[in-house]
Design a protein around this motif. Structure first.
Motif, PDB file in Angstrom:
ATOM      1  N   ILE A  79     -22.864  -2.985 -26.733  1.00 15.35           N
ATOM      2  CA  ILE A  79     -21.610  -3.019 -26.184  1.00 15.35           C
ATOM      3  C   ILE A  79     -21.540  -2.289 -24.866  1.00 15.35           C
ATOM      4  CG2 ILE A  79     -19.389  -2.277 -26.516  1.00 15.35           C
ATOM      5  CD1 ILE A  79     -20.148  -4.606 -28.371  1.00 15.35           C
ATOM      6  N   PHE A  80     -22.327  -1.052 -24.658  1.00 17.29           N
ATOM      7  CA  PHE A  80     -22.551  -0.365 -23.437  1.00 17.29           C
ATOM      8  C   PHE A  80     -23.193  -1.164 -22.311  1.00 17.29           C
ATOM      9  CE2 PHE A  80     -24.139   2.127 -20.157  1.00 17.29           C
ATOM     10  CZ  PHE A  80     -23.274   3.277 -19.800  1.00 17.29           C
ATOM     11  N   SER A  81     -24.119  -1.973 -22.704  1.00 13.84           N
ATOM     12  CA  SER A  81     -24.736  -2.623 -21.846  1.00 13.84           C
ATOM     13  C   SER A  81     -24.114  -3.865 -21.326  1.00 13.84           C
ATOM     14  CB  SER A  81     -26.111  -3.371 -22.557  1.00 13.84           C
ATOM     15  OG  SER A  81     -26.984  -2.151 -22.868  1.00 13.84           O
ATOM     16  N   LEU A  82     -23.186  -4.414 -22.286  1.00 15.83           N
ATOM     17  CA  LEU A  82     -22.157  -5.509 -21.705  1.00 15.83           C
ATOM     18  C   LEU A  82     -21.432  -5.187 -20.393  1.00 15.83           C
ATOM     19  CD1 LEU A  82     -21.093  -7.138 -24.977  1.00 15.83           C
ATOM     20  CD2 LEU A  82     -22.411  -8.204 -23.095  1.00 15.83           C
ATOM     21  N   GLY A  83     -21.046  -3.867 -20.554  1.00 19.76           N
ATOM     22  CA  GLY A  83     -20.357  -3.170 -19.429  1.00 19.76           C
ATOM     23  C   GLY A  83     -21.076  -3.695 -17.966  1.00 19.76           C
ATOM     24  N   SER A  84     -22.301  -3.250 -18.078  1.00 24.76           N
ATOM     25  CA  SER A  84     -22.952  -3.606 -16.800  1.00 24.76           C
ATOM     26  C   SER A  84     -23.421  -4.998 -16.699  1.00 24.76           C
ATOM     27  CB  SER A  84     -24.538  -2.687 -16.978  1.00 24.76           C
ATOM     28  OG  SER A  84     -24.172  -1.416 -17.009  1.00 24.76           O
ATOM     29  N   ILE A  85     -23.618  -5.749 -17.764  1.00 20.74           N
ATOM     30  CA  ILE A  85     -23.905  -7.161 -17.665  1.00 20.74           C
ATOM     31  C   ILE A  85     -22.593  -7.862 -17.084  1.00 20.74           C
ATOM     32  CG2 ILE A  85     -24.039  -9.505 -18.933  1.00 20.74           C
ATOM     33  CD1 ILE A  85     -26.754  -7.598 -18.761  1.00 20.74           C
ATOM     34  N   PHE A  86     -21.514  -7.516 -17.607  1.00 21.98           N
ATOM     35  CA  PHE A  86     -20.291  -8.192 -16.899  1.00 21.98           C
ATOM     36  C   PHE A  86     -20.226  -7.555 -15.386  1.00 21.98           C
ATOM     37  CE2 PHE A  86     -17.766  -7.775 -21.237  1.00 21.98           C
ATOM     38  CZ  PHE A  86     -18.530  -8.749 -21.708  1.00 21.98           C
ATOM     39  N   TYR A  87     -20.534  -6.249 -15.188  1.00 20.68           N
ATOM     40  CA  TYR A  87     -20.306  -5.879 -13.945  1.00 20.68           C
ATOM     41  C   TYR A  87     -21.384  -6.960 -12.885  1.00 20.68           C
ATOM     42  CZ  TYR A  87     -20.287  -2.796  -9.739  1.00 20.68           C
ATOM     43  OH  TYR A  87     -20.537  -2.292  -8.351  1.00 20.68           O
ATOM     44  N   THR A  88     -22.409  -7.008 -13.093  1.00 20.58           N
ATOM     45  CA  THR A  88     -23.326  -7.826 -12.530  1.00 20.58           C
ATOM     46  C   THR A  88     -22.902  -9.263 -12.143  1.00 20.58           C
ATOM     47  OG1 THR A  88     -25.000  -6.279 -13.383  1.00 20.58           O
ATOM     48  CG2 THR A  88     -25.839  -8.592 -12.490  1.00 20.58           C
ATOM     49  N   ILE A  89     -22.579  -9.843 -13.341  1.00 24.48           N
ATOM     50  CA  ILE A  89     -22.112 -11.312 -13.418  1.00 24.48           C
ATOM     51  C   ILE A  89     -20.796 -11.381 -12.120  1.00 24.48           C
ATOM     52  CG2 ILE A  89     -20.846 -13.018 -14.777  1.00 24.48           C
ATOM     53  CD1 ILE A  89     -22.270 -12.267 -17.113  1.00 24.48           C
ATOM     54  N   MET A  90     -20.006 -10.518 -12.268  1.00 24.53           N
ATOM     55  CA  MET A  90     -18.731 -10.512 -11.522  1.00 24.53           C
ATOM     56  C   MET A  90     -18.875 -10.075 -10.032  1.00 24.53           C
ATOM     57  SD  MET A  90     -16.682 -11.892 -13.321  1.00 24.53           S
ATOM     58  CE  MET A  90     -15.080 -11.695 -12.850  1.00 24.53           C
ATOM     59  N   THR A  91     -19.868  -9.282  -9.786  1.00 20.92           N
ATOM     60  CA  THR A  91     -20.036  -8.682  -8.441  1.00 20.92           C
ATOM     61  C   THR A  91     -21.519  -9.347  -7.646  1.00 20.92           C
ATOM     62  OG1 THR A  91     -21.388  -6.808  -9.190  1.00 20.92           O
ATOM     63  CG2 THR A  91     -19.082  -6.611  -9.053  1.00 20.92           C
ATOM     64  N   GLY A  92     -22.285  -9.608  -8.526  1.00 18.82           N
ATOM     65  CA  GLY A  92     -23.583 -10.111  -8.013  1.00 18.82           C
ATOM     66  C   GLY A  92     -24.794  -9.183  -7.798  1.00 18.82           C
ATOM     67  N   HIS A  93     -24.450  -8.066  -8.524  1.00 19.45           N
ATOM     68  CA  HIS A  93     -25.264  -6.883  -8.198  1.00 19.45           C
ATOM     69  C   HIS A  93     -25.204  -5.779  -9.338  1.00 19.45           C
ATOM     70  CE1 HIS A  93     -22.476  -4.137  -6.468  1.00 19.45           C
ATOM     71  NE2 HIS A  93     -22.079  -5.362  -5.920  1.00 19.45           N
ATOM     72  N   TRP A  94     -26.356  -5.116  -9.600  1.00 17.23           N
ATOM     73  CA  TRP A  94     -26.383  -4.250 -10.601  1.00 17.23           C
ATOM     74  C   TRP A  94     -25.462  -2.886 -10.213  1.00 17.23           C
ATOM     75  CZ3 TRP A  94     -31.904  -3.146 -12.728  1.00 17.23           C
ATOM     76  CH2 TRP A  94     -32.304  -4.209 -13.160  1.00 17.23           C
ATOM     77  N   PRO A  95     -24.901  -2.055 -11.231  1.00 19.33           N
ATOM     78  CA  PRO A  95     -24.143  -0.727 -10.769  1.00 19.33           C
ATOM     79  C   PRO A  95     -24.766  -0.033  -9.577  1.00 19.33           C
ATOM     80  CG  PRO A  95     -24.040  -1.382 -13.239  1.00 19.33           C
ATOM     81  CD  PRO A  95     -25.157  -2.313 -12.557  1.00 19.33           C
ATOM     82  N   TYR A  96     -24.111   0.338  -8.663  1.00 17.86           N
ATOM     83  CA  TYR A  96     -24.585   1.341  -7.553  1.00 17.86           C
ATOM     84  C   TYR A  96     -25.895   0.474  -7.124  1.00 17.86           C
ATOM     85  CZ  TYR A  96     -21.416   4.657  -9.450  1.00 17.86           C
ATOM     86  OH  TYR A  96     -20.260   5.299  -9.745  1.00 17.86           O
ATOM     87  N   ARG A  97     -25.938  -0.599  -6.768  1.00 21.26           N
ATOM     88  CA  ARG A  97     -26.846  -1.260  -6.258  1.00 21.26           C
ATOM     89  C   ARG A  97     -26.846  -2.464  -5.362  1.00 21.26           C
ATOM     90  NH1 ARG A  97     -31.502  -4.496  -7.800  1.00 21.26           N
ATOM     91  NH2 ARG A  97     -32.922  -3.856  -6.372  1.00 21.26           N
ATOM     92  N   SER A  98     -27.450  -2.628  -4.350  1.00 22.52           N
ATOM     93  CA  SER A  98     -27.340  -3.806  -3.295  1.00 22.52           C
ATOM     94  C   SER A  98     -27.970  -5.148  -3.956  1.00 22.52           C
ATOM     95  CB  SER A  98     -27.854  -3.734  -2.030  1.00 22.52           C
ATOM     96  OG  SER A  98     -26.998  -2.470  -1.626  1.00 22.52           O
ATOM     97  N   PRO A  99     -27.447  -6.145  -3.693  1.00 20.63           N
ATOM     98  CA  PRO A  99     -28.238  -7.572  -4.311  1.00 20.63           C
ATOM     99  C   PRO A  99     -29.624  -7.575  -3.758  1.00 20.63           C
ATOM    100  CG  PRO A  99     -25.938  -8.058  -3.412  1.00 20.63           C
ATOM    101  CD  PRO A  99     -26.422  -6.448  -3.018  1.00 20.63           C
ATOM    102  N   GLY A 100     -30.451  -8.251  -4.804  1.00 22.53           N
ATOM    103  CA  GLY A 100     -31.770  -8.554  -4.213  1.00 22.53           C
ATOM    104  C   GLY A 100     -32.724  -7.638  -4.994  1.00 22.53           C
ATOM    105  N   PRO A 101     -34.115  -7.856  -4.951  1.00 28.79           N
ATOM    106  CA  PRO A 101     -35.079  -7.080  -5.761  1.00 28.79           C
ATOM    107  C   PRO A 101     -35.531  -5.918  -4.991  1.00 28.79           C
ATOM    108  CG  PRO A 101     -35.993  -8.979  -4.167  1.00 28.79           C
ATOM    109  CD  PRO A 101     -34.610  -9.170  -4.145  1.00 28.79           C
ATOM    110  N   PHE A 102     -35.921  -5.004  -5.940  1.00 30.02           N
ATOM    111  CA  PHE A 102     -36.580  -3.713  -5.397  1.00 30.02           C
ATOM    112  C   PHE A 102     -37.476  -4.194  -4.439  1.00 30.02           C
ATOM    113  CE2 PHE A 102     -35.090  -2.448  -9.618  1.00 30.02           C
ATOM    114  CZ  PHE A 102     -33.842  -1.435  -9.062  1.00 30.02           C
ATOM    115  N   GLN A 103     -37.654  -3.278  -3.252  1.00 35.38           N
ATOM    116  CA  GLN A 103     -38.604  -3.579  -2.095  1.00 35.38           C
ATOM    117  C   GLN A 103     -39.842  -2.747  -2.357  1.00 35.38           C
ATOM    118  OE1 GLN A 103     -38.133  -5.723   0.306  1.00 35.38           O
ATOM    119  NE2 GLN A 103     -36.022  -5.961  -0.692  1.00 35.38           N
ATOM    120  N   SER A 104     -39.753  -1.766  -3.449  1.00 33.95           N
ATOM    121  CA  SER A 104     -40.851  -1.005  -3.853  1.00 33.95           C
ATOM    122  C   SER A 104     -40.788  -0.259  -5.304  1.00 33.95           C
ATOM    123  CB  SER A 104     -41.405   0.037  -2.630  1.00 33.95           C
ATOM    124  OG  SER A 104     -40.353   1.050  -2.928  1.00 33.95           O
TER     125      SER A 104
END
Length: 145
Positions: A79-104
């Motif tokens: 259930i907690f994870s769903l908050g971050s899943i919803f956030y990612t779906i609605m914003t296009g990025h993980w919480p406190y993160r910019s879109p795109g893959p990690f550079q390293s």
């Protein structure tokens, strides 16, 4: 909103069957295209799941797990994870993160440290500041239980 509903419905379904996914993150949802070009969200990767005596021994990645809780899989973990899943779906990025893959690997670890500190102190993204974000109260509700 359709993708958020499908993400939640998948979790509701497996919880009704006694399964806890234990590793919810965007990578464990797939988009399925139909002949009419509509898309559906499907849940995958049950390798870390728990069901009765079976324990896959997995927990979600940082940003998708409540670090204030014991390191054990429960319905509340998903259930907690769903908050971050919803956030990612609605914003296009993980919480406190910019879109795109990690550079390293170093950047990934820096993110894990940051999100660990923030989520441990219950500092979740201020989504009410994002204009027109549908479902902001639902997202906050998942994070704050």
């Amino acid at each position: 909103m359709k993708r958020c509903s499908q993400a939640a419905e998948a979790i509701q379904y497996i919880h009704q069957k006694g399964v806890i996914h234990s590793d919810l993150r965007p990578d464990n949802y797939l988009l399925d295209t139909h002949s009419d070009h509509s898309l559906d969200l499907l849940l995958c990767d049950f390798g870390g799941s728990t069901n009765g005596v079976i324990n896959g021994g997995r927990l979600p990645d940082p940003g998708f797990f409540n670090l204030c809780k014991p390191w054990v899989s429960t319905d509340a973990t998903d259930i907690f994870s769903l908050g971050s899943i919803f956030y990612t779906i609605m914003t296009g990025h993980w919480p406190y993160r910019s879109p795109g893959p990690f550079q390293s690997v170093e950047k990934m670890r820096d993110y894990e440290d940051l999100i660990g500190r923030l989520f441990t102190s219950k500092q979740y993204p201020l989504i009410d500041e994002i204009d027109d974000l549908i479902g902001d109260k639902i997202i906050q509700g998942r994070w704050r239980e």
